[in-house]
Design a protein around this motif. Sequence first.
Motif, PDB file in Angstrom:
ATOM      1  N   ASN A 165      -4.800   2.308  -0.596  1.00  0.00           N
ATOM      2  CA  ASN A 165      -3.838   3.408  -0.583  1.00  0.00           C
ATOM      3  C   ASN A 165      -4.479   4.589   0.134  1.00  0.00           C
ATOM      4  OD1 ASN A 165      -1.952   1.928  -2.207  1.00  0.00           O
ATOM      5  ND2 ASN A 165      -3.361   2.283  -3.912  1.00  0.00           N
ATOM      6  N   ALA A 166      -3.644   5.516   0.593  1.00  0.00           N
ATOM      7  CA  ALA A 166      -4.218   6.626   1.360  1.00  0.00           C
ATOM      8  C   ALA A 166      -3.576   7.954   1.005  1.00  0.00           C
ATOM      9  CB  ALA A 166      -4.084   6.356   2.855  1.00  0.00           C
ATOM     10  N   PRO A 169       3.458   0.266   5.012  1.00  0.00           N
ATOM     11  CA  PRO A 169       3.181   0.780   3.668  1.00  0.00           C
ATOM     12  C   PRO A 169       4.321   1.665   3.176  1.00  0.00           C
ATOM     13  CG  PRO A 169       1.909   1.982   5.310  1.00  0.00           C
ATOM     14  CD  PRO A 169       2.573   0.854   6.033  1.00  0.00           C
ATOM     15  N   HIS A 170       4.354   1.861   1.882  1.00  0.00           N
ATOM     16  CA  HIS A 170       5.330   2.784   1.306  1.00  0.00           C
ATOM     17  C   HIS A 170       4.808   4.207   1.563  1.00  0.00           C
ATOM     18  CE1 HIS A 170       8.078   4.723  -1.239  1.00  0.00           C
ATOM     19  NE2 HIS A 170       7.234   4.940  -2.235  1.00  0.00           N
ATOM     20  N   VAL A 171       5.515   4.963   2.416  1.00  0.00           N
ATOM     21  CA  VAL A 171       5.035   6.296   2.799  1.00  0.00           C
ATOM     22  C   VAL A 171       5.831   7.368   2.061  1.00  0.00           C
ATOM     23  CG1 VAL A 171       4.724   7.935   4.706  1.00  0.00           C
ATOM     24  CG2 VAL A 171       4.374   5.496   5.094  1.00  0.00           C
ATOM     25  N   GLY A 181      -6.891  -1.716  -2.949  1.00  0.00           N
ATOM     26  CA  GLY A 181      -6.330  -1.012  -4.113  1.00  0.00           C
ATOM     27  C   GLY A 181      -6.916   0.366  -4.331  1.00  0.00           C
ATOM     28  N   ASP A 182      -8.088   0.673  -3.709  1.00  0.00           N
ATOM     29  CA  ASP A 182      -8.703   1.996  -3.871  1.00  0.00           C
ATOM     30  C   ASP A 182      -7.921   3.058  -3.103  1.00  0.00           C
ATOM     31  OD1 ASP A 182     -10.803   1.243  -5.481  1.00  0.00           O
ATOM     32  OD2 ASP A 182     -12.226   0.941  -3.831  1.00  0.00           O
ATOM     33  N   ALA A 231       0.851  -1.202   0.000  1.00  0.00           N
ATOM     34  CA  ALA A 231       0.000   0.000   0.000  1.00  0.00           C
ATOM     35  C   ALA A 231       0.880   1.243   0.000  1.00  0.00           C
ATOM     36  CB  ALA A 231      -0.895  -0.005   1.236  1.00  0.00           C
ATOM     37  N   THR A 232       0.388   2.316  -0.618  1.00  0.00           N
ATOM     38  CA  THR A 232       1.121   3.586  -0.640  1.00  0.00           C
ATOM     39  C   THR A 232       0.332   4.634   0.131  1.00  0.00           C
ATOM     40  OG1 THR A 232       2.114   3.108  -2.767  1.00  0.00           O
ATOM     41  CG2 THR A 232       2.013   5.411  -2.145  1.00  0.00           C
ATOM     42  N   VAL A 233       1.032   5.385   0.974  1.00  0.00           N
ATOM     43  CA  VAL A 233       0.387   6.459   1.726  1.00  0.00           C
ATOM     44  C   VAL A 233       1.111   7.775   1.422  1.00  0.00           C
ATOM     45  CG1 VAL A 233      -0.187   7.351   4.017  1.00  0.00           C
ATOM     46  CG2 VAL A 233      -0.279   4.885   3.592  1.00  0.00           C
TER      47      VAL A 233
END
Length: 334
Positions: free
Chosen positions: A289-290, A314-316, A266-267, A42-44
Motif C-alpha cells: 500500500n502507499a 490499485p484502489h486510489v 501488505g506493508d 493495493a490501496t494508494v
Amino acid sequence: MGRGAYEHNYTRLNLPELEAQTIDAAPLAIALPPELAGQGPATVDLYCAENLALLEAQAAKWAARCQLLYIDPPFGSGKVYSARVEGARGRQSQAVKAYRDDQDFDGYLAWLYRRLVFARDLLCPSGTLYVHLDWHAVHYVKVELDRLFGRERFLNEIIWCYYGPSPIRSAFKRKHDNILVYTRSPAYYFDADAVRMPYNESTVRTFQSSRKAGFGKVPDLARGKVPEDWWYMPVVARQHGERVGYETQKPESLLERIVKASSRPGDLVGDLFAGTGTTGVVAARLSRNALLADRNPVGVEKALLRLARLEPAPHVRLWRYLTPEMNGSPPAGG
Ligand SMILES: C[S@@+](CC[C@H](N)C(=O)[O-])C[C@H]1O[C@@H](n2cnc3c(N)ncnc32)[C@H](O)[C@@H]1O
C-alpha cells in the motif's frame, strides 16, 4: 484500463478541485471516476498537499505507520523544474513550471530538516528511510540525519550512477545521485534475498576456472549476490515507456530494488515528495500500500494516470489539502 483519453503520456486531467481557491480545514476526499479509482488489492492514498502542513495535521494519526519511506525532495540545486502537459484543444504538449528549487541554501536545509523530523516519526520500529539527494546537499543532510537518527542507525549511502550528456568542461561530469539510508531501530527489516542479482560473467568465469580464486570463499554462483551499494541504472529517457514528462522523474527499477529490500507485501510505503508517483506505482505493483503527497497538481495528475494504468489498478483515494502555504512559491525555510 484500455487505450483512451488517459493513455497519452502528457495528458493533464485538469481536475479543478486540485486548484480551487479555497483553503481546507482538513484533508478533503475527491471523488474519482471508477476508471481512475481502481479496484485492485493495493490501496494508494494520494494527497495533493504541502507536505509539512499535511504532516502537522496528520502526525498523530500516521505516527509509526510506514515500513518504508522514500523521499526525493528538491536537491538544493538553485533551479526551477518543468513538466510537459497537453496543449489546449489537442495542440502540441507544452512545458509548464513544475516546482522551484531555488531557495537560499541555509533556508533550504532548515526547510528540509523540518520535514525529515516528521519523516522519522512516520516509521514503524522496523522501518527504513531512504533520502534521495545529490552533491549539492548530501554531506550537510548526512550530518543532520546522523543527529536525528543516531550515527549508528546509518545503514547505507547508495550511489546511483547513470550516463547522460553534460556541457561541463572544467570538472568531471556529475553523473551520480546519493541515497542516504537510515533505520528507525536496530531491529529493521531487510530482505537481501529479494534483491539478489547475478554475478558478473567475469566473476563466474574466474570461480569456474580456478579453485584458488577469491579470498578463500567460493560464492554461491547460482543464488546470485546481494547488490553493492552503487547501482548503475539508466535515467528515464525519451525511449522509455515509463516517461511521463516530468523533469526529475525517477526510474521504476531504482524504486523496485528499494521497495523489495525494505518492505513486504501488505506493508505501507510512503513518499512525501511523490512527483509523478513512481514510488506508489512500484509499491502497488509489488502488492504494497502507499501513502503519497505532492504539492504540485500536475505531478499528482500524472501519478493518478500512472496508477490507473496498472493491472490490476490499485484502489486510489485522492485527497486535497489546500493550505495558505500552497499559494505561490514555497517560502524560504517554510
Ligand atoms: C524530485 S521531484 C520528485 C520526483 C518523483 N520521485 C518522481 O519519480 O516523479 C520533487 C517533488 O517534490 C515536490 N515538492 C516540493 N516541495 C514540496 C512540499 N513542500 N510539499 C509537497 N511536495 C513538494 C515537487 O512538487 C516535486 O514534484
